[in-house]
Design an enzyme around this catalytic site. Sequence first.
Site, PDB file in Angstrom:
ATOM      1  N   MET A  30      43.999  37.900  34.423  1.00 21.28           N
ATOM      2  CA  MET A  30      45.348  38.111  34.948  1.00 21.28           C
ATOM      3  C   MET A  30      46.240  38.863  33.952  1.00 21.28           C
ATOM      4  SD  MET A  30      44.975  37.114  37.900  1.00 21.28           S
ATOM      5  CE  MET A  30      44.307  35.952  39.065  1.00 21.28           C
ATOM      6  N   HIS A  35      39.470  42.213  43.217  1.00 20.75           N
ATOM      7  CA  HIS A  35      40.786  41.797  43.701  1.00 20.75           C
ATOM      8  C   HIS A  35      40.640  41.190  45.098  1.00 20.75           C
ATOM      9  CE1 HIS A  35      45.082  41.652  43.915  1.00 20.75           C
ATOM     10  NE2 HIS A  35      45.018  42.193  45.112  1.00 20.75           N
TER      11      HIS A  35
HETATM   12  C1  GAR Z   1      39.502  35.793  42.147  1.00 17.62           C
HETATM   13  O1  GAR Z   1      39.817  35.514  43.487  1.00 17.62           O
HETATM   14  C2  GAR Z   1      39.883  37.220  41.811  1.00 17.62           C
HETATM   15  O2  GAR Z   1      39.707  38.119  42.875  1.00 17.62           O
HETATM   16  C3  GAR Z   1      41.340  37.063  41.482  1.00 17.62           C
HETATM   17  O3  GAR Z   1      41.391  35.888  40.736  1.00 17.62           O
HETATM   18  C4  GAR Z   1      40.390  34.985  41.216  1.00 17.62           C
HETATM   19  C5  GAR Z   1      39.643  34.430  40.032  1.00 17.62           C
HETATM   20  O4  GAR Z   1      38.791  33.393  40.405  1.00 17.62           O
HETATM   21  N1  GAR Z   1      41.864  38.197  40.787  1.00 17.62           N
HETATM   22  C6  GAR Z   1      43.077  38.693  40.974  1.00 17.62           C
HETATM   23  O5  GAR Z   1      43.898  38.185  41.723  1.00 17.62           O
HETATM   24  C7  GAR Z   1      43.389  39.946  40.185  1.00 17.62           C
HETATM   25  N2  GAR Z   1      44.641  40.474  40.588  1.00 17.62           N
HETATM   26  P1  GAR Z   1      37.677  32.861  39.415  1.00 17.62           P
HETATM   27  O6  GAR Z   1      38.342  32.608  38.058  1.00 17.62           O
HETATM   28  O7  GAR Z   1      37.191  31.608  40.024  1.00 17.62           O
HETATM   29  O8  GAR Z   1      36.612  33.920  39.314  1.00 17.62           O
END
Ligand code: GAR
Length: 201
Positions: free
Chosen positions: A90, A109
Site C-alpha cells: 500500500m 489491483h
Molecule cells: C489485494 O486484494 C490486492 O489486490 C490489494 O490489496 C489486497 C492485499 O491482500 N491491493 C490494492 O488495493 C492496491 N491498491 P493480501 O495481503 O491478502 O494479498
Amino acid sequence: MIRLGVLLSGSGTNLQAILDALEAGVLDASVELVVSSRPDAYGLKRAEAAGIPTLALTRKSYDDPVAADEHIARALKQAGVDYVVMAGYMRRVRAPLLAAFPQRIVNIHPALLPSFVGAHAIADAFAYGVKLTGVTVHLANEDYDKGPIIAQRAVVIEEGDTLETLEQKIHSIEHVLYPEVLQLLAQGRVSIGNDGRVAIR
Ligand code: GAR
C-alpha cells in the site's frame, strides 16, 4: 525461471497463492525476498514459514519515501531479484525502485483499472453500485494503481452480493490470476510495444 521479490503491507494471501503455485510446480520462479512496509504484516509470517528472507520497514522508514525505496531496491538487488511483485503493497513505488527494475515491477489491483484506484477499491466499487468489477495486473509506475495493463478478469456483482461476498469473489480470482501472469513473465511472453501497450504471445 525468474527470481521474485514480493512487496506487501498486509495479510499476504496473494503471497501465499504465489508460494502455493511454486509448491504445485505451476510457476517457474522462486521468491528470494519478502519486503513489508509494516513490521506487523501477517504476510511476513507466511514468508518466514516458507523459509524466505524478509525485510520489514516501519512507518518511520517512509518519512523519506525515496530513501526507503533506495533501501528496498538495494535489498532486492542483493537478493538477486529479477521481478518485483507488489502484493497488497500500500505504498507508491518511487524513482529509485523503478529505475532499478525498469518495466519489471508488477502490481495487482482489486478492480478493473482505470476505475476505482486506491486502497479501498472493492468497497468503492460496491458502494458505487457497478454491476461489473474485477481484478487487474499491471506494470507499476510512479502513479499508484496506474501503468500498462497486463491482464484483467471480470467479476459480476449479482443481486444478493454483499461487500463480504464480493471481497471473496475478487480475492479468489486474484489468487488464480496473479500466479498465471507471473508464469507468463517467467516464460518471457509479456512485452511492451512502442505504443506503451502490453502484448502477450
Ligand atoms: C489485494 O486484494 C490486492 O489486490 C490489494 O490489496 C489486497 C492485499 O491482500 N491491493 C490494492 O488495493 C492496491 N491498491 P493480501 O495481503 O491478502 O494479498
